[in-house]
Design an enzyme around this catalytic site. Structure first.
Site, PDB file in Angstrom:
ATOM      1  N   HIS A 155       0.878  -1.260   0.108  1.00  0.00           N
ATOM      2  CA  HIS A 155       0.066   0.103  -0.049  1.00  0.00           C
ATOM      3  C   HIS A 155       0.980   1.348  -0.098  1.00  0.00           C
ATOM      4  CE1 HIS A 155      -3.330  -2.464   1.101  1.00  0.00           C
ATOM      5  NE2 HIS A 155      -2.647  -3.381   2.016  1.00  0.00           N
ATOM      6  N   SER A 276      15.007  21.268 -17.252  1.00  0.00           N
ATOM      7  CA  SER A 276      13.951  21.913 -17.386  1.00  0.00           C
ATOM      8  C   SER A 276      14.658  23.338 -18.114  1.00  0.00           C
ATOM      9  CB  SER A 276      13.444  22.492 -16.081  1.00  0.00           C
ATOM     10  OG  SER A 276      12.483  23.395 -16.079  1.00  0.00           O
ATOM     11  N   LYS A 282      16.520  21.172 -12.238  1.00  0.00           N
ATOM     12  CA  LYS A 282      15.984  19.867 -12.415  1.00  0.00           C
ATOM     13  C   LYS A 282      16.624  18.760 -13.219  1.00  0.00           C
ATOM     14  CE  LYS A 282      12.253  19.144 -11.706  1.00  0.00           C
ATOM     15  NZ  LYS A 282      11.061  19.540 -12.728  1.00  0.00           N
ATOM     16  N   GLU A 289       9.425   7.997 -17.509  1.00  0.00           N
ATOM     17  CA  GLU A 289       8.123   8.602 -17.664  1.00  0.00           C
ATOM     18  C   GLU A 289       7.621   8.381 -19.093  1.00  0.00           C
ATOM     19  OE1 GLU A 289       8.957  12.323 -14.517  1.00  0.00           O
ATOM     20  OE2 GLU A 289       8.839  12.689 -16.845  1.00  0.00           O
TER      21      GLU A 289
END
Length: 461
Positions: A155, A276, A282, A289
């Site tokens: 979980h 970025s 970043k 992704e």
């Protein structure tokens, strides 16, 4: 003039021509179409249906076409609809009537089914090789971190300590099953449709088994209607691909989480990340992704193919032209994803201290304390209740179970003795999981060794 235009009194509407043409995407089947045509022609000649002189002309013309296709010189025409008619027309231009005789005893229906099966068989072999590469990369990383402790989650809450190597071995198992599924699907792909003709077979005395042997098929499709009309082999591949992509997506999700500063468990090599345009600090995990996103695309292709086939009467229907784009894109996506992942996993850097710190949070050794009490003679349900109360007390004090004094622990069960602290350590917890398939470092190393023996090309196992 189209190959079939004798029946019609007017030319095809330009919009219909563009709408129905498939050559813009099925031209990737060219080398397989040529291979199938050569095997067909040689069989026709061996059966006396085609002259040896015609066969020699066909072989000469196909050699020229194959070289032009490979070099990118072949001129594809939408007017000629598909890969088959483009190649046949060029062959006829090169060798004359011999090119017109090639289509004897076959149809584009069995021809395209053969081409797709040949292409898919090669694609599956490529996927199997890439899955082996990925498993090899994961095994190397798992072996290096067989004793690196991290939190195990259920979980997404801290559950019990495990080792990072053990966690990675879960994915090795998933990808091995993916390889098994693809290898099994390959057997059903590897059946020859050629000779089924349009739908009813052919009246010519052909030898389908000869063509099957020449093309490396394990056998022939036994029913001519089924051979030209079903695409279950393509659907099965897409189902296998969807499962493999799902496993990649799950691993992607974890890499994305682990790379976040809130976890800080791992870092990906710079060459697999981007930055970025506005935030200079970043470092984004774009590869995981994208793989996570592309999984939805592959799942969609599977549904598209299932929907494509669900209401088709026997035999061939033009609907089946729509099988190729989702199938091709599924294969391209899986191949690209597996290839980049195998390389990326070899560039993973592990932050072992961060993993250990996280494993020490959330009372991850509580189950070990319950097991300790059971070994002392307390029934498990009572042990569970006692430890739950101990956790609640420790949480109120802002301490871990291992930080509670012995007297405090004995308040929850008189069976607790000084040896309890050995089971409350992270190292003691993972070391105790020596059951086959468990997270103990020795078991992880044994699992890695066994998995290496199962890799294609491995020796000694």
């Amino acid at each position: 003039m189209q190959a079939w235009s004798g029946r019609f009194s007017e030319p095809v509407d330009e919009r219909v021509k563009r709408f129905t043409a498939s050559v813009l995407f099925d031209q990737r089947l060219a080398s397989f179409d040529i291979a199938g045509s050569l095997a067909h022609a040689r069989m026709l000649a061996s059966r006396g249906i085609l002259s040896l002189d015609d066969l020699a002309h066909i072989e000469r013309g196909m050699a020229i076409i194959a070289a032009d296709v490979e070099a990118g010189r072949f001129r594809w025409s939408v007017d000629l609809e598909d890969v088959h008619l483009n190649i046949e027309r060029r062959l006829t231009e090169l060798v004359g009537d011999a090119g017109k005789r090639l289509h004897t005893a076959r149809s584009r229906n069995d021809q395209v089914a053969t081409d797709v099966r040949l292409w898919l068989r090669e694609t599956i072999d490529r996927c199997l090789s890439l899955l082996a590469d990925l498993r090899g990369a994961l095994l190397d990383l798992a072996e290096s971190h067989a004793a690196t402790i991290m939190p195990g989650f259920t979980h997404l809450q801290v559950a019990q300590p495990v080792t990072f190597g053990h966690h990675l071995m879960a994915y090795v198992e998933m990808f091995e099953r993916d390889a098994e599924r693809l290898a099994d699907a390959r057997r059903r792909v590897n059946r020859l449709p050629l000779g089924a003709a349009a739908l009813a077979g052919t009246g010519y005395p052909i030898d389908r088994e000869q063509v099957a042997r020449a093309l490396g098929f394990e056998g022939i499709c036994r029913n001519s209607l089924d051979a030209v009309s079903d695409r279950d082999f393509a659907i099965e591949f897409c189902a296998c691909a969807a499962l493999a992509m799902t496993h990649l997506s799950r691993l992607s999700e974890e890499l994305i989480l682990w790379m976040s500063p809130r976890f800080g468990f791992i870092d990906l090599a710079d060459r697999f990340c981007t930055g970025s345009s506005i935030m200079p600090q970043k470092k984004n995990p774009d590869v995981p992704e994208l793989v996570r996103g592309k999984t939805g695309r592959v799942n969609g292709h599977l549904v598209a193919l299932l929907t494509l086939m669900k209401a088709q009467p026997l035999a061939y229907n033009k609907d089946n032209q729509e099988d190729k784009e989702p199938l091709f894109d599924t294969a391209d996506t899986l191949v690209d994803s597996l290839a980049v992942y195998a390389a990326m996993m070899r560039g993973v850097t592990v932050n072992a201290p961060a993993m250990a710190r996280a494993a020490a949070e959330g009372f991850s050794t509580a189950t070990d304390l319950a097991d300790y009490l059971v070994r002392k003679g307390l029934p498990f349900r009572e042990a569970h209740e006692a430890v739950a109360r101990a956790v609640r007390a420790a949480q109120a004090q802002g301490r871990d179970l291992a930080e509670l004094p012995l007297d405090a622990l004995r308040a929850f069960s008189p069976l607790v003795e000084a040896d309890v602290y050995a089971v409350l350590t992270l190292e003691g917890s993972v070391a105790s999981r020596t059951v086959a398939g468990g997270t103990a470092p020795a078991q992880v190393r044994a699992a890695v060794a066994e998995a290496r023996r199962r890799l294609p090309g491995a020796t000694g196992g």
